[in-house]
Motif scaffolding. Structure first.
Motif, PDB file in Angstrom:
ATOM      1  N   ILE A  86      -2.538  -0.505 -18.671  1.00  0.00           N
ATOM      2  CA  ILE A  86      -2.246   0.831 -19.197  1.00  0.00           C
ATOM      3  C   ILE A  86      -2.693   0.917 -20.648  1.00  0.00           C
ATOM      4  O   ILE A  86      -3.350   1.871 -21.057  1.00  0.00           O
ATOM      5  CB  ILE A  86      -0.743   1.145 -19.096  1.00  0.00           C
ATOM      6  CG1 ILE A  86      -0.339   1.292 -17.649  1.00  0.00           C
ATOM      7  CG2 ILE A  86      -0.414   2.413 -19.858  1.00  0.00           C
ATOM      8  CD1 ILE A  86       1.129   1.552 -17.481  1.00  0.00           C
TER       9      ILE A  86
ATOM     10  N   THR B 229      -6.546   1.178 -20.817  1.00  0.00           N
ATOM     11  CA  THR B 229      -7.210   2.409 -20.395  1.00  0.00           C
ATOM     12  C   THR B 229      -6.683   3.644 -21.112  1.00  0.00           C
ATOM     13  O   THR B 229      -7.446   4.534 -21.440  1.00  0.00           O
ATOM     14  CB  THR B 229      -7.046   2.653 -18.885  1.00  0.00           C
ATOM     15  OG1 THR B 229      -5.673   2.506 -18.545  1.00  0.00           O
ATOM     16  CG2 THR B 229      -7.889   1.702 -18.084  1.00  0.00           C
ATOM     17  N   GLU B 230      -5.391   3.715 -21.336  1.00  0.00           N
ATOM     18  CA  GLU B 230      -4.854   4.967 -21.866  1.00  0.00           C
ATOM     19  C   GLU B 230      -4.765   4.988 -23.374  1.00  0.00           C
ATOM     20  O   GLU B 230      -4.834   6.039 -23.994  1.00  0.00           O
ATOM     21  CB  GLU B 230      -3.471   5.238 -21.264  1.00  0.00           C
ATOM     22  CG  GLU B 230      -3.463   5.268 -19.749  1.00  0.00           C
ATOM     23  CD  GLU B 230      -4.288   6.395 -19.187  1.00  0.00           C
ATOM     24  OE1 GLU B 230      -4.289   7.480 -19.777  1.00  0.00           O
ATOM     25  OE2 GLU B 230      -4.947   6.192 -18.169  1.00  0.00           O
ATOM     26  N   TYR B 231      -4.563   3.857 -23.989  1.00  0.00           N
ATOM     27  CA  TYR B 231      -4.446   3.842 -25.441  1.00  0.00           C
ATOM     28  C   TYR B 231      -5.649   3.129 -26.036  1.00  0.00           C
ATOM     29  O   TYR B 231      -6.608   3.737 -26.432  1.00  0.00           O
ATOM     30  CB  TYR B 231      -3.141   3.157 -25.868  1.00  0.00           C
ATOM     31  CG  TYR B 231      -1.899   3.873 -25.397  1.00  0.00           C
ATOM     32  CD1 TYR B 231      -1.176   3.419 -24.289  1.00  0.00           C
ATOM     33  CD2 TYR B 231      -1.449   5.013 -26.048  1.00  0.00           C
ATOM     34  CE1 TYR B 231      -0.040   4.078 -23.867  1.00  0.00           C
ATOM     35  CE2 TYR B 231      -0.308   5.670 -25.625  1.00  0.00           C
ATOM     36  CZ  TYR B 231       0.389   5.196 -24.539  1.00  0.00           C
ATOM     37  OH  TYR B 231       1.514   5.841 -24.108  1.00  0.00           O
TER      38      TYR B 231
ATOM     39  N   LEU C 235      -6.415   3.442 -12.399  1.00  0.00           N
ATOM     40  CA  LEU C 235      -6.206   4.428 -13.459  1.00  0.00           C
ATOM     41  C   LEU C 235      -7.504   5.160 -13.781  1.00  0.00           C
ATOM     42  O   LEU C 235      -7.515   6.369 -13.999  1.00  0.00           O
ATOM     43  CB  LEU C 235      -5.680   3.743 -14.721  1.00  0.00           C
ATOM     44  CG  LEU C 235      -4.216   3.326 -14.692  1.00  0.00           C
ATOM     45  CD1 LEU C 235      -3.863   2.529 -15.933  1.00  0.00           C
ATOM     46  CD2 LEU C 235      -3.330   4.555 -14.598  1.00  0.00           C
TER      47      LEU C 235
ATOM     48  N   ARG D 178      -4.600  14.497 -15.943  1.00  0.00           N
ATOM     49  CA  ARG D 178      -3.917  14.229 -17.206  1.00  0.00           C
ATOM     50  C   ARG D 178      -3.787  15.504 -18.018  1.00  0.00           C
ATOM     51  O   ARG D 178      -2.742  15.802 -18.592  1.00  0.00           O
ATOM     52  CB  ARG D 178      -4.695  13.191 -18.013  1.00  0.00           C
ATOM     53  CG  ARG D 178      -4.717  11.807 -17.401  1.00  0.00           C
ATOM     54  CD  ARG D 178      -5.542  10.862 -18.271  1.00  0.00           C
ATOM     55  NE  ARG D 178      -5.564   9.509 -17.734  1.00  0.00           N
ATOM     56  CZ  ARG D 178      -6.367   9.112 -16.769  1.00  0.00           C
ATOM     57  NH1 ARG D 178      -7.229   9.956 -16.239  1.00  0.00           N
ATOM     58  NH2 ARG D 178      -6.318   7.866 -16.341  1.00  0.00           N
TER      59      ARG D 178
ATOM     60  N   GLN E 231       2.013  11.601 -23.601  1.00  0.00           N
ATOM     61  CA  GLN E 231       1.226  10.600 -22.898  1.00  0.00           C
ATOM     62  C   GLN E 231       2.099   9.614 -22.136  1.00  0.00           C
ATOM     63  O   GLN E 231       1.836   9.282 -20.984  1.00  0.00           O
ATOM     64  CB  GLN E 231       0.370   9.853 -23.918  1.00  0.00           C
ATOM     65  CG  GLN E 231      -0.905   9.321 -23.339  1.00  0.00           C
ATOM     66  CD  GLN E 231      -1.775   8.718 -24.415  1.00  0.00           C
ATOM     67  OE1 GLN E 231      -1.382   8.619 -25.575  1.00  0.00           O
ATOM     68  NE2 GLN E 231      -2.944   8.306 -24.033  1.00  0.00           N
TER      69      GLN E 231
ATOM     70  N   ILE F  47       2.044   8.999 -18.126  1.00  0.00           N
ATOM     71  CA  ILE F  47       1.749   7.734 -17.481  1.00  0.00           C
ATOM     72  C   ILE F  47       2.855   7.379 -16.507  1.00  0.00           C
ATOM     73  O   ILE F  47       2.625   7.014 -15.358  1.00  0.00           O
ATOM     74  CB  ILE F  47       1.588   6.622 -18.534  1.00  0.00           C
ATOM     75  CG1 ILE F  47       0.362   6.911 -19.399  1.00  0.00           C
ATOM     76  CG2 ILE F  47       1.470   5.270 -17.877  1.00  0.00           C
ATOM     77  CD1 ILE F  47       0.229   5.951 -20.541  1.00  0.00           C
TER      78      ILE F  47
END
Lengths: 340, 317, 329
Positions: free
Chosen positions: C116, C119-121, C199, C207, C217, C221
């Motif tokens: 996570i 990919t997200e941060y 993801l 998103r 965010q 998630i």
């Protein structure tokens, strides 16, 4: 966008202002965890290095050299007196290094050739039903644990080599140096090749399929037969991928411990290329397998340190390989497509 | 000079009678080229020549019957699984002429083209019935590679190989059979091919340059040179200019017109103006059927079928 | 150009085209010897692969089935000089299952968290690249190296509650805890990979829809992305488990190689984790000629069970990936 699509939308989440503080906290926590992993890994390399350092410094450059019986030396190290200042470190690890390099190199060369032909077969020439079977076949071969490969090797291949390939003359000719019993470089190479084939085949088939169809059609439209078209256009184009596959396979081959421990013999012996074909039939023991064999003695200080020195060499080699593979890929990308 | 008939308007007579034309009408062209007499291209004295009569036209009024048949399809049908892409098409390709295949997208012209060098056979679901003849011989009787050396193809997207310019052009000659010709033997062929493709002036100074570094128009001409190097009898062009800018397009059209003297050319195009510019014969296809086949002048000025009229006028496409 | 030249050119050209037609060559001429050898080798090696796989499967099945019986699976191994009294491999089976579960239990949450973050941060970017490189190092590192590193760690005084500690303070360092921890390291890259893939396959508009509704965010998630990534996470986890089940080096170094599960300490449950044992892999190793036991039939039987377990896990992965293919609007 209705609520059901998004999953949950209950009151507790409905806050009119964006929750930046919480998000930030989550981000920091996750980032910290990821960094922890990184620290862990870096720490691993450093600790292994530090732990193994005395063995390296105790020998200097002769650590890498030959001379003496490496097994004897290891035993001496194991038996050294308990006081730290009297630790015995003497080691000439050449037989182990040579064995590691030899087995990995030959296996990767064989596997490269075989995987290229197999991949060409899968992508171009295999009839539909065969093509569908081959994908699970490759996955199956990749999934087999190395100890099972070792078992099959030691119970089938080794006796076969012993009984069929090794003749009495051969045994005589090396009787004063080493005993031949079937555990050998050859056995290790054969099984190691099979073990690394799936990795290479997976990468090479993927990149063959990724070669733009237009090149293939263009070659065929010129009246070139399918094999030639493949060889001259597609294979050239996937050279970086082949290199990448070979590098991955080499890293795997260097790190293989269990199977090789079972099948190449437990003798730290450097096969002599000047013995001719015989040299493949001589037993040997690569670095990783040596560590496995020495696993019980890890608590004994100088011995453990020697093992850690081996581990450090292994980790450095695999890291170096990745870099070499990356550099090779960059230089080839001028004319060809990149590797996946 | 020649035997003349009414010279004011072009008249068409074929083996089948076509004077009343329902919307979709297939013209099955038999073995002989339908004698077509047209006013513009060949001058007022353009006359119908029967095959027995010796040729007495002035040099600039050579009629179409001068040209020998090079390739021919007979009731060719191609289907992909359930879908019929080409339905019983019979037409003829003549040496020294450019045949344009026109029609809206999906009409089967590209499929037809690709069947002529058996590239369509690469698609697993393709089924072909009917015959295709090259110089009177059924193409199924000889090897794919043999056929494709005599019938070359150019694709919509220029597809030079990731090699140098020289290696690209020499490719077809190097990769045939076991003996690999030496570079010295290949050089004149490569230079000749580049000249005929109109590319020599631009790249002649460095043939070791990577082909992929050329511009789109240059790449396409490189592909032409590559095909020419193996001296084909027929050249198939699949919308060769659709990915190129107008200037490159003009250069390639000029090259095509020059090349037609040496070989037969079939060009698929959705650009009617281009077809008018380069074509001698035109075949109009619609949804897999061959609707009309005739000379370029006739099709563009006075087509017989309603549908052709509509298409040429731009009513659909 | 003059008409005479045109005509001559046209005549010559058509003649040339005719003359250029090559004699019809026998079709086999277009394939040289080298080409045919090449195709032949391709066929040969392709078929050889099938034969090897078939041979392995059939042989293992034959040997395994011929030696396996209920008794062997359900009795614990005994140390004995007589072959017939050495018992079965119940404990190794339990050992394998235990290690697999421990390893996956640690690797999954950690792996998902790392994935996570990546990919997200993923800020700062250099840190993210380093973390990725670190994961690559784990993948490339030989498991024996990871094993002895684990030993190094768990022999430190700080980790004494995790394994047997002698009176003198010397930490044994070998236990299910230790082995499980290192096994989780081995499974980690698989979980990270599977989660990242899942993801990344979620399109951006999902998103954006969530943000448009005012969710930040973190809760996006938690509420939206993670539930949809379930199949990817499961895939990664299961692949990791297959990797753990098949690993021998870590077991040999870190599990203490006691035939039976030897619990340590007083707390029920935890004592097993603190204790030592063996797994199917180490059992096969010990019972082969390379180890001490030299009981090939037991080795085959255990190998058969092991192979079946690994294949089962891989089949589960196939099933999950097929069923998990989601269609996004």
């Amino acid at each position: 966008m209705d609520e059901r699509y998004l999953g949950v939308f209950d009151e507790s989440d409905d806050k009119s202002k964006k929750e930046h503080p919480t998000n930030r906290r989550v981000e920091l926590m996750l980032g910290a965890l990821a960094s922890l992993i990184l620290v862990f890994i870096a720490g691993m390399v450093i600790f292994v290095f530090l732990k193994g350092l005395p063995s390296l410094t105790g020998n200097g450059i002769s650590w890498f050299g030959g001379g003496g019986n490496v097994d004897e030396q290891l035993t001496n190290i194991f038996n050294s007196p308990a006081e730290p200042e009297n630790y015995v470190y003497e080691l000439n690890a050449f037989p182990l290094l040579w064995s590691t390099f030899l087995i990995a190199f030959v296996a990767v060369c064989l596997a490269t050739v075989i995987s290229i032909f197999s991949s060409i077969f899968i992508v171009e020439f295999a009839p539909r039903p065969l093509e569908r079977i081959l994908e699970p076949v490759v996955k199956f071969l990749a999934a087999i644990p190395s100890v099972i490969y070792g078992l099959l090797g030691i119970l089938i291949l080794v006796p076969w080599i012993n009984n069929t390939l090794i003749t009495e003359d051969m045994r005589e000719s090396v009787r004063y140096v080493i005993q031949l019993d079937g555990t050998s470089v050859l056995a290790g190479v054969i099984i190691l090749t099979i073990m690394i084939l799936p990795i290479m085949i997976a990468i090479i088939t993927d990149s063959l399929r990724a070669v733009p169809q237009v090149w293939r059609e263009g070659a065929l439209a010129l009246g070139v037969n399918r094999w030639r078209a493949l060889r001259t256009v597609s294979l050239r184009a996937i050279r970086p991928a082949i290199v990448a596959a070979a590098v991955l396979a080499t890293a795997r081959a260097l790190g293989e411990a269990i199977m090789l421990a079972m099948v190449t013999g437990s003798i730290g012996f450097a096969p002599n290329p000047f013995d001719g074909f015989l040299f493949f039939l001589e037993p040997s023991r690569p670095l990783a397998a040596t560590i496995v064999d020495g696993a019980e003695g890890l608590s004994v200080e100088p011995f453990g340190q020697t093992m850690y020195a081996f581990a450090f060499i292994l980790i450095i080699s695999t890291a170096f390989l990745s870099f070499a593979g990356w550099a090779a890929r960059k230089s080839l990308s001028r004319y060809s497509i990149g590797a996946k | 000079m020649g035997v003349g008939q009414d010279q004011q308007e072009p008249e068409v007579s074929t083996n089948g009678s076509l004077h009343t034309v329902p919307p979709l009408r297939r013209i099955v062209v038999g073995h002989e080229v339908p004698p077509i007499r047209v006013a513009d291209e060949y001058g007022d004295a353009g006359a119908v020549q029967s095959p027995e009569e010796p040729l007495r036209l002035p040099e600039d009024q050579l009629g179409p019957e001068w040209y020998d048949e090079c390739m021919r399809t007979e009731s060719l049908s191609i289907r992909f699984g359930e879908k019929e892409a080409v339905k019983e098409v019979s037409l003829q390709v003549n040496a020294g002429q450019v045949l344009a295949l026109i029609g809206p997208s999906g009409c089967g012209k590209t499929t037809l083209l690709r069947s002529m060098n058996k590239l369509v056979d690469l698609t697993p679901t393709a089924r072909r019935t009917g015959r295709i003849l090259l110089d009177g011989e059924d193409i199924d009787l000889f090897d794919d590679t043999q056929l494709r050396r005599r019938v070359g193809m150019l694709f919509q997207q220029p597809n030079p190989f990731p090699m140098s310019i020289f290696d690209n052009i020499a490719y077809g000659l190097r990769e045939r059979g076991s003996k690999r010709p030496r570079k010295k033997e290949l050089e004149p062929v490569v230079v000749d091919a580049l000249e005929r493709a109109g590319l020599w002036d631009e790249v002649g100074d460095n043939l070791d340059h990577p082909a992929l570094s050329l511009s789109g128009g240059q790449q396409q001409r490189l592909c032409i040179a590559r095909s020419l190097a193996v001296t084909p009898e027929v050249l198939l062009l699949d919308e060769p200019c659709s990915a190129l800018d107008p200037i490159s397009t003009a250069i390639i059209e000029e090259t095509v017109v020059q090349l037609k003297d040496e070989m037969a050319i079939v060009i698929v195009t959705h650009n009617l103006q281009q077809a008018e510019r380069v074509a001698d014969q035109v075949a109009f296809m619609y949804l897999g059927d061959l609707v009309e086949y005739g000379s370029a002048v006739q099709i563009f000025n006075d087509p017989m079928a309603e549908r052709t009229k509509d298409y040429v006028r731009g009513d659909f496409g | 150009m003059s008409t005479a030249t045109t005509r001559k050119r046209k005549q010559a050209a058509v003649r040339r085209t005719r003359a250029a037609k090559p004699k019809k060559i026998k079709s086999k001429d277009s394939w040289s010897i080298g080409d045919r050898i090449g195709v032949g080798l391709a066929w040969f090696f392709g078929l050889m692969l099938c034969f090897i796989a078939a041979a392995i499967i059939l042989y293992m099945a034959w040997k395994g089935i011929s030696f396996i019986n209920w008794e062997i699976i359900s009795t614990s191994p005994e140390a004995s000089l007589e072959q017939s009294k050495t018992g079965g491999f119940l404990d190794p089976i339990i050992g394998t299952l235990l290690l697999t579960i421990i390893g996956a239990a640690i690797a999954t949450p950690v792996g998902v968290a790392v994935a996570i973050w990546l990919t997200e941060y993923g800020r700062p970017a250099p840190l993210a690249r380093f973390v990725e490189a670190g994961i690559e190092i784990i993948v490339g590192a030989p498991s024996i190296v990871l094993a002895i590193f684990g030993l190094l760690v768990f022999q430190q005084g700080f980790f004494s509650p995790f394994s047997f500690t002698a009176e003198g303070g010397e930490v044994f360092g070998r236990s299910f805890f230790a082995a499980g921890a290192v096994m989780s390291l081995i499974a980690l890259p698989f979980v990270v990979g599977g989660t990242r893939e899942a993801l990344n396959s979620i399109p951006r508009h999902v998103r954006e829809a969530s943000y448009a509704l005012g969710k930040d965010q973190a809760s996006t998630i938690r509420r939206v992305l993670l539930p949809s990534s379930r199949s990817g996470i499961a895939t990664g986890s299961t692949l990791g488990m297959a990797q753990i089940a098949g690993d021998t080096a870590v077991v040999v170094v870190l599990l203490g190689a006691s035939l039976q599960i030897a619990p340590e300490g007083d707390v029920p449950g935890l004592d097993v984790l603190k204790g030592t044992g063996s797994t199917l892999t180490s059992f096969v190793f010990q019972n082969s000629p390379a180890g001490e036991g030299n009981a090939p039939d037991k080795a085959y039987a255990a190998a058969f069970v092991l192979l079946s377990l690994v294949i089962l896990l891989n089949l589960i992965v196939n099933r999950i990936t097929r069923k998990g293919k989601q269609v996004w609007g």
